[in-house]
Design an enzyme around this catalytic site. Structure first.
Site, PDB file in Angstrom:
ATOM      1  N   GLU B  68       0.838  -1.196   0.000  1.00 25.15           N
ATOM      2  CA  GLU B  68       0.000   0.000   0.000  1.00 25.15           C
ATOM      3  C   GLU B  68       0.871   1.243   0.000  1.00 25.15           C
ATOM      4  OE1 GLU B  68      -0.366  -2.665   1.926  1.00 25.15           O
ATOM      5  OE2 GLU B  68      -2.202  -3.497   1.077  1.00 25.15           O
ATOM      6  N   PHE B  91      -9.025  -2.615   1.224  1.00 24.39           N
ATOM      7  CA  PHE B  91      -9.881  -2.350   2.382  1.00 24.39           C
ATOM      8  C   PHE B  91      -9.261  -1.172   3.127  1.00 24.39           C
ATOM      9  CE2 PHE B  91     -10.968  -6.744   1.565  1.00 24.39           C
ATOM     10  CZ  PHE B  91     -12.296  -6.858   1.931  1.00 24.39           C
ATOM     11  N   TYR B  94      -6.410  -1.628   5.377  1.00 25.10           N
ATOM     12  CA  TYR B  94      -5.056  -1.865   4.861  1.00 25.10           C
ATOM     13  C   TYR B  94      -4.409  -0.589   4.366  1.00 25.10           C
ATOM     14  CZ  TYR B  94      -6.912  -6.541   5.129  1.00 25.10           C
ATOM     15  OH  TYR B  94      -7.502  -7.699   5.581  1.00 25.10           O
ATOM     16  N   HIS B 137     -11.486  -5.990   8.348  1.00 26.65           N
ATOM     17  CA  HIS B 137     -12.275  -5.694   7.144  1.00 26.65           C
ATOM     18  C   HIS B 137     -13.488  -4.846   7.514  1.00 26.65           C
ATOM     19  CE1 HIS B 137     -10.252  -9.593   6.362  1.00 26.65           C
ATOM     20  NE2 HIS B 137     -10.046  -9.085   5.173  1.00 26.65           N
TER      21      HIS B 137
HETATM   22  C1  LIG Z   1      -1.871  -4.966   4.302  1.00 27.75           C
HETATM   23  C2  LIG Z   1      -2.828  -5.808   3.559  1.00 27.75           C
HETATM   24  N1  LIG Z   1      -3.099  -5.518   2.272  1.00 27.75           N
HETATM   25  C3  LIG Z   1      -3.995  -6.252   1.578  1.00 27.75           C
HETATM   26  C4  LIG Z   1      -4.635  -7.307   2.145  1.00 27.75           C
HETATM   27  C5  LIG Z   1      -5.684  -8.111   1.374  1.00 27.75           C
HETATM   28  N2  LIG Z   1      -5.172  -9.436   1.054  1.00 27.75           N
HETATM   29  C6  LIG Z   1      -5.407 -10.483   1.866  1.00 27.75           C
HETATM   30  S1  LIG Z   1      -4.649 -11.865   1.348  1.00 27.75           S
HETATM   31  C7  LIG Z   1      -4.024 -11.098  -0.006  1.00 27.75           C
HETATM   32  C8  LIG Z   1      -3.162 -11.858  -0.969  1.00 27.75           C
HETATM   33  C9  LIG Z   1      -1.921 -12.405  -0.351  1.00 27.75           C
HETATM   34  O1  LIG Z   1      -1.255 -13.245  -1.243  1.00 27.75           O
HETATM   35  P1  LIG Z   1       0.029 -14.064  -0.835  1.00 27.75           P
HETATM   36  O2  LIG Z   1       0.943 -13.224  -0.019  1.00 27.75           O
HETATM   37  O3  LIG Z   1       0.608 -14.635  -2.059  1.00 27.75           O
HETATM   38  O4  LIG Z   1      -0.505 -15.199   0.139  1.00 27.75           O
HETATM   39  P2  LIG Z   1      -1.500 -16.403  -0.199  1.00 27.75           P
HETATM   40  O5  LIG Z   1      -2.885 -15.892   0.005  1.00 27.75           O
HETATM   41  O6  LIG Z   1      -1.252 -16.832  -1.586  1.00 27.75           O
HETATM   42  O7  LIG Z   1      -1.173 -17.458   0.790  1.00 27.75           O
HETATM   43  C10 LIG Z   1      -4.419  -9.762  -0.042  1.00 27.75           C
HETATM   44  C11 LIG Z   1      -4.069  -8.794  -1.096  1.00 27.75           C
HETATM   45  C12 LIG Z   1      -4.317  -7.584   3.495  1.00 27.75           C
HETATM   46  N3  LIG Z   1      -4.870  -8.613   4.145  1.00 27.75           N
HETATM   47  N4  LIG Z   1      -3.408  -6.833   4.158  1.00 27.75           N
END
Ligand SMILES: Cc1ncc(C[n+]2csc(CCOP(=O)(O)OP(=O)(O)O)c2C)c(N)n1
Ligand SMILES: [Mg+2]
Lengths: 432, 346
Positions: B68, B91, B94, B137
Site C-alpha cells: 500500500e 480495504f 489496509y 475488514h
Molecule cells: C496490508 C494488507 N493488504 C492487503 C490485504 C488483502 N489481502 C489479503 S490476502 C491477499 C493476498 C496475499 O497473497 P500471498 O501473499 O501470495 O498469500 P496467499 O494468500 O497466496 O497465501 C491480499 C491482497 C491484506 N490482508 N493486508
C-alpha cells in the site's frame, strides 16, 4: 543546454518508452502448459555445510532443493533420512489438515461461519516445518499455516471453536475465523494485515539471542506479501543483527487474483531476495515434504549456532481459491492445479512410503476414513458450543475485555451503555 | 456542470456507479489511471473496476504489488508527472502501511513546494463494517484523515452521490480519500441486521445518469428536512439514522455530510440554529472521531441556539469485533436512546 542528453548512437532508432505490465501465462479457458517452469531433477542441488558463509551458495537461491523423485525415492544430499514412523506421522498430519480444510470450508458454505481459508496443495510447507522445528521454537504464521497447529497436535475442537466464534472460543469471537492465536503451541496471533508478522519474528528472535536463549523463530508469508515494506524491514534487521530466524516465503503462485509476477517473480526468485540482504537463501520444492523438512532443519541449525537468518522460498501451488470469498475460475485457468508439475504433496509422500514398503493403498484409504471421522467428531463437539449466529453465542460482556489491561472510565461507561441498550432492545444476549 | 435530469440514466448499485464514474473519467481524460491490488483483469475484489482493463488497456488499469505504501508513493510520483491516478486500497483497514506517503507526502506536496508539485490523486477504499469482516475488514478510519491538513475526505451514501462525488474527486487537484461504505454497496441498510436486505433498485438514488455529472465537493445534502433536531451523518449511517427518525416519527432534519473535509459548515450551522438540537452519528470509534470535531464546531457556532447537549452516537472504542458485530454497531437502539435523551425536554 540540458535539453539533449540522449547519446548520439541511440538517437536514430529510439522508440518511445513503454510501460511493462506483467500478465500471467494462462487465463480462464486457456490450455495449461507448465513445461516452461524449470524443474531440476530431485537430488541434484548441493547441500552446503550449515556453517558456510551465506555468499558461498548464492546458486541455491536460484536452484530447487528436491528430495523425492518421480519414482517415490528419496535421493541426494538433502535426504533427511527420516524413520518410517516420522514419515507416517507427517503423512498423517498432512492428510488431517486436508480433511479439516474440507470440513470447515463446507461449514462456511452451510452458513455456520463467515469465512474460511484452505491450504490445499500446500500442506507440506507447514507440516514438514513443524516436524523439523523444536516444539519450543516460536512460529509467526500467515493465515495459511493451519498445518503448524495440526502437526503440533493442537486441538481441532479448539480451532473450530475459533472458526465458529462460539462460546468456547478462547479469542472470545473477537477475530475473523482462522486468525488463530495459540501461545501454548508456539503460534503467534495471526494478523489480517499482511506481513506484519515478519519483523515481529525478527524481534522475537533478537530477544531470544539477547537473552542467551536457545529457541529460534520462524515466520511465513505468501509470494504476494513479500511486496510489503515489512518484509524488507524484517530482512534488513535480521541481516544486521544476524537474528536466529527462518523466513519462509510460500510461493503458491497466486495472491488472490494476482499472479506472482506482480511480486517480482518474472525477474528473479523469491529466495534471491536473501542475496541482496546478505542472508542465506534456499529455494525448495514446497510439495516435497522431505525437502521442506531438510531445508528447515538446515536453516534451524544455522540459526541455533549463531549463523543468522535463512530465507526459504517454498515453490508450491495454491490448488484452490484464495478463500471462501473468491472464485478462482474468474481469473486463472481451471487446468492449472492439475497441471502443476510438482504434483500433490500428500500423494508424493504417500508414494514414497509405498515405495519403501512402509505403506499401502488400503492403509491410506483407511487412514483417510479415520481422519474424516475424527474431524467430523471434532466438529460435532465444537458445535455443541454454538456456531456463528449474529453474535448470539458470544457473551455480550466480553466485548470490552482486552482493549487495555485495565478498563479506563470511558470504556466502562460505554460498556454500561451497551448493557442498557440490550435492555432497551428487549432482546437479551448471552453472558459470560 | 451538465444537467443530470436531462441525461440518460439507468439503475445502478453503488459498485456500478463507482465503476461508471471511473469509466466516464477515463473516457474523458487520458491522464486518469486506475491501479491497485486485484483491480486489473479480475476487476477488484468488490468488482468496482470490472471491465475497465479490457476497455482502457493495461497501461491505464493495472494490478499492483501488495504494497500500500508503494501504491500511494507511486501514485504521488505519477501525479508529479501529470497523471491523475485513482489508486484503490483493497480495504480501508489496509491503508495504514500507506500512511507516510499519504500524510507526509501527498497531503503536503502542494504546500512544501509552493504549488510547484501537486498530488491530484483519488484514493478509493471500501470502509465500514456490518459484513462480519472482523477487525481487519470493518474499520472506519476517516477521522485519521480528516485530522491531516491537505487531504480531502469524501464519503457517499447512495449510488447517485457516489458517482457524482467520485467524478468531482478525480477532477479535483488535491489528494482525496474516497471511502466507500461497503455495507451499502448493494443496497441501503436501515440498521436492522435481522431483516431482509434491500437493494438499490427500489431506491430513487439508485437511478444514476450513465454519463458525466458531478457533485461539488464540500456540499452536504439535506436528505430529510425537519424542525425538531438536526442529525449530522454520512455513509451507511445515513440510512440507519433516517430509518430511526422515520420509525420514531420525529421531525428530524437529516444532513448527509458527503464531504467531511472541506465541510459544508453553512448547511450545518443554518440547520442547528433552526432546530436547536444536534445529534451526530458515525460508525467509527468515538474518541477523537470526526463527531468530536463536528461537536466542537456546532458548539462554537450555535451555542446560544442549543436547547439540549449535543449527542454523539458512535461505534465503541474497541477494535471491531467479529461475533459481537451487532452489539458494536451504532444501530437503531443506540440512536433511539440518544434520540430520547436529546428530545427529553422538547
Ligand atoms: C496490508 C494488507 N493488504 C492487503 C490485504 C488483502 N489481502 C489479503 S490476502 C491477499 C493476498 C496475499 O497473497 P500471498 O501473499 O501470495 O498469500 P496467499 O494468500 O497466496 O497465501 C491480499 C491482497 C491484506 N490482508 N493486508
Ligand atoms: Mg500466494
Amino acid at each position: 543546454m540540458a535539453t539533449d542528453r540522449v547519446p548520439d548512437h541511440l538517437k536514430p532508432n529510439l522508440a518511445p518508452l513503454s510501460l511493462y505490465v506483467p500478465e500471467p501465462k494462462f487465463r480462464p479457458g486457456d490450455a495449461v502448459d507448465f513445461t516452461q517452469v524449470p524443474i531440476p531433477p530431485a537430488g541434484q542441488a548441493r547441500r552446503p555445510d550449515p556453517a558456510d558463509a551465506a555468499d558461498s551458495f548464492i546458486d541455491l537461491a536460484f536452484d530447487l532443493v528436491r528430495v523425492l523423485d518421480d519414482e517415490g525415492q528419496a535421493v541426494g544430499p538433502w535426504n533427511p533420512r527420516l524413520s518410517p514412523d516420522t514419515l507416517r506421522a507427517m503423512l498423517r498430519s498432512m492428510a488431517l489438515v486436508r480433511a479439516f480444510d474440507e470440513r470447515m470450508f463446507r461449514a462456511q458454505r452451510q452458513g455456520k461461519t463467515s469465512f474460511y481459508m484452505k491450504c490445499t496443495g500446500e500442506e507440506a510447507v507447514s507440516v514438514a516445518a513443524a516436524h523439523a522445528l523444536d516444539y519450543e521454537d516460536m512460529c509467526f504464521p500467515s493465515y495459511r499455516q493451519q498445518g503448524l497447529l495440526i502437526a503440533r497436535g493442537w486441538s481441532m475442537v479448539d480451532m473450530m471453536n475459533q472458526i465458529y466464534s462460539n462460546t468456547a472460543d478462547r479469542l472470545q469471537g473477537k477475530q475473523l475465523p482462522i486468525m488463530y492465536s495459540v501461545k501454548e503451541a508456539g503460534f503467534f496471533s495471526i494478523s489480517g494485515n499482511l506481513t506484519t508478522q515478519y519483523p515481529q519474528a525478527v524481534g522475537w528472535a533478537m530477544a531470544s539471542a539477547a537473552k542467551g536463549d536457545t529457541r529460534i523463530a520462524a515466520t511465513w508469508c505468501g509470494d504476494g506479501s513479500t511486496a510489503e515494506g515489512d518484509f524488507h524491514s524484517a530482512c534488513t534487521f535480521a541481516s544486521v543483527y544476524r537474528a536466529p530466524v527462518i523466513f519462509n516465503v510460500v510461493n503458491n503462485q497466486w495472491a488472490i487474483s494476482s499472479f506472482s509476477g506482480f511480486a517480482g517473480a518474472e525477474s528473479t526468485t523469491f529466495a534471491a531476495r536473501a542475496v541482496g540482504y546478505g542472508i542465506a537463501g534456499l529455494r525448495v520444492d514446497g510439495n516435497d515434504a522431505l525437502a521442506v523438512y531438510a531445508a528447515t532443519l538446515w536453516a534451524a541449525e544455522r540459526a541455533r549456532t549463531n549463523q543468522g537468518p535463512t530465507l526459504i522460498e517454498h515453490f508450491t501451488y495454491r490448488a484452490e481459491g484464495h478463500s471462501t470469498s473468491d472464485d478462482p475460475g474468474q481469473y486463472r485457468s481451471a487446468g492449472e492445479p492439475t497441471a502443476w508439475p510438482l504434483g500433490d504433496p500428500i500423494k508424493r509422500l504417500k508414494d514414497h512410503l509405498v515405495a519403501l514398503g512402509e505403506w499401502d493403498d488400503e492403509r491410506h484409504a483407511a487412514q483417510d476414513k479415520e481422519l474424516a471421522e475424527q474431524v467430523k467428531a471434532a466438529q460435532k463437539q465444537a458445535e455443541t458450543n454454538g456456531v456463528l449466529g449474529h453474535g448470539l453465542h458470544q457473551p455480550l460482556d466480553t466485548l470490552f475485555d482486552g482493549v487495555f489491561e485495565e478498563m479506563p472510565w470511558h470504556l466502562r461507561e460505554q460498556q454500561a451503555q451497551m448493557i442498557a441498550e440490550e435492555t432497551a432492545s428487549g432482546r437479551p444476549w448471552a453472558r459470560k | 456542470m451538465s444537467d443530470p435530469e436531462s441525461e440518460p440514466s439507468t439503475r445502478m448499485n453503488m459498485i456500478q456507479a463507482i465503476n461508471s464514474a471511473m469509466d466516464v473519467m477515463m473516457g474523458r481524460d487520458p491522464d486518469v489511471i486506475v491501479m491497485g491490488e486485484d483491480v486489473g483483469y479480475f476487476g477488484g475484489v468488490f468488482r468496482a473496476t470490472a471491465g475497465l482493463q479490457s476497455k482502457y488497456g493495461k497501461t491505464r488499469v493495472f494490478d499492483t504489488p501488495i504494497s500500500e505504501c508503494g501504491i500511494i508513493g507511486v501514485a504521488v510520483g505519477m501525479g508529479a508527472y501529470g497523471l491523475r491516478p485513482v489508486p484503490e486500497i483493497q480495504f480501508a483497514d489496509y491503508i495504514y502501511p500507506a500512511l507516510d506517503q499519504l500524510v507526509s507526502e501527498a497531503a503536503r506536496l502542494r504546500y512544501r513546494s509552493a504549488g510547484e508539485f501537486t498530488a491530484p490523486i483519488t484514493v478509493r477504499s471500501p470502509f465500514g463494517g456490518g459484513i462480519f469482516g472482523g477487525q481487519t475488514h470493518s474499520q472506519s478510519p476517516e477521522g485519521i484523515f480528516t485530522h491531516i491538513s491537505g487531504v480531502k475526505t469524501v464519503i457517499p451514501s447512495t449510488p447517485y452521490d457516489a458517482k457524482g462525488l467520485l467524478i468531482a474527486a478525480i477532477e479535483d487537484n488535491d489528494p482525496t480519500i474516497f471511502f466507500e461504505p461497503k455495507r451499502i454497496y448493494n443496497g441501503p441498510f436501515d440498521g436492522h441486521w435481522d431483516k431482509p436486505t434491500q437493494n438499490w433498485s427500489q431506491h430513487p438514488a439508485g437511478e444514476v445518469p450513465t454519463g458525466y455529472y458531478k457533485i461539488e465537493l464540500g456540499k452536504a445534502k439535506v436528505v430529510r428536512p425537519g424542525e425538531a433536531l438536526t442529525v449530522l451523518v454520512y455513509g451507511t449511517m445515513v440510512h440507519v439514522a433516517l430509518a430511526v427518525m422515520e420509525e420514531a416519527g420525529v421531525d428530524a432534519e437529516v444532513i448527509d455530510l458527503r464531504t467531511l473535509v472541506p465541510l459544508d459548515i453553512e448547511t450545518i450551522e443554518a440547520s442547528v440554529k433552526k432546530t436547536g438540537r444536534c445529534m451526530i452519528v458515525h460508525e467509527a470509534t468515538r474518541t477523537s472521531g470526526f463527531g468530536a470535531e463536528l461537536s466542537a464546531l456546532v458548539q462554537e457556532r450555535c451555542f446560544y441556539h442549543l436547547e439540549a447537549p449535543i449527542e454523539r452516537v458512535t461505534g465503541f472504542d474497541t477494535p471491531y469485533p467479529h461475533s459481537l458485530e451487532w452489539a458494536y454497531f451504532p444501530g437503531p437502539v443506540r440512536i433511539g436512546e440518544a434520540l430520547k435523551k436529546i428530545m427529553k425536554d422538547a
